[in-house]
Design a protein around this motif. Sequence first.
Motif, mmCIF file in Angstrom:
data_model
loop_
_atom_site.group_PDB
_atom_site.id
_atom_site.type_symbol
_atom_site.label_atom_id
_atom_site.label_comp_id
_atom_site.label_asym_id
_atom_site.label_seq_id
_atom_site.Cartn_x
_atom_site.Cartn_y
_atom_site.Cartn_z
ATOM 1 N N LYS A 258 0.829 -1.214 0.000
ATOM 2 C CA LYS A 258 0.000 0.000 0.000
ATOM 3 C C LYS A 258 0.860 1.259 0.000
ATOM 4 O O LYS A 258 0.581 2.208 -0.729
ATOM 5 C CB LYS A 258 -0.937 0.008 1.209
ATOM 6 N N LYS A 259 1.904 1.271 0.808
ATOM 7 C CA LYS A 259 2.788 2.439 0.883
ATOM 8 C C LYS A 259 3.505 2.659 -0.441
ATOM 9 O O LYS A 259 3.623 3.782 -0.924
ATOM 10 C CB LYS A 259 3.795 2.283 2.013
ATOM 11 N N GLU A 260 3.974 1.582 -1.053
ATOM 12 C CA GLU A 260 4.664 1.688 -2.344
ATOM 13 C C GLU A 260 3.706 2.193 -3.417
ATOM 14 O O GLU A 260 4.083 3.013 -4.252
ATOM 15 C CB GLU A 260 5.246 0.337 -2.742
ATOM 16 N N LYS B 132 1.066 4.098 -2.956
ATOM 17 C CA LYS B 132 0.820 5.516 -2.714
ATOM 18 C C LYS B 132 1.969 6.364 -3.253
ATOM 19 O O LYS B 132 1.749 7.428 -3.821
ATOM 20 C CB LYS B 132 0.619 5.779 -1.221
ATOM 21 N N TRP C 43 2.051 9.328 2.702
ATOM 22 C CA TRP C 43 2.028 8.735 4.031
ATOM 23 C C TRP C 43 1.044 9.420 4.968
ATOM 24 O O TRP C 43 0.812 8.957 6.066
ATOM 25 C CB TRP C 43 3.416 8.760 4.650
ATOM 26 N N THR D 285 12.831 7.327 5.094
ATOM 27 C CA THR D 285 11.744 6.400 4.778
ATOM 28 C C THR D 285 11.358 6.499 3.306
ATOM 29 O O THR D 285 11.052 5.501 2.673
ATOM 30 C CB THR D 285 10.526 6.610 5.701
ATOM 31 N N THR D 286 11.418 7.704 2.754
ATOM 32 C CA THR D 286 11.095 7.863 1.336
ATOM 33 C C THR D 286 12.168 7.224 0.464
ATOM 34 O O THR D 286 11.842 6.548 -0.512
ATOM 35 C CB THR D 286 10.933 9.348 0.955
ATOM 36 N N THR E 24 11.742 3.406 0.541
ATOM 37 C CA THR E 24 10.571 2.972 -0.220
ATOM 38 C C THR E 24 10.812 3.112 -1.713
ATOM 39 O O THR E 24 10.446 2.227 -2.492
ATOM 40 C CB THR E 24 9.313 3.752 0.217
#
Length: 80
Positions: free
Chosen positions: A9-11, A13, A34, A49-50, A53
């Motif tokens: 899901k994060k990827e 987004k 996020w 974190t970015t 990812t």
Amino acid sequence: MDFLETLTKKERKLVDVLLDNEVATKVDLLVNGWGYPRDMAEKMTDQRTTDITVARVRKKLPPHVNIHTVRGVGYRLELG
């Protein structure tokens, strides 16, 4: 298999934010991807974190799709 189906899901987004922006900054990714409040994202000193990812997504992309680093700005998605 469609590569988008392999993303978390994060990827996903992150890819969506990159598709919506010519160049997305790390703050753009933190806010729009996020859900961080903008003022909090701008004050964050560690935005790794970015980077992490983006690295994971790059490994999953097909050859005709690239995420380029725009030095000192952020990231740009190129569809070939």
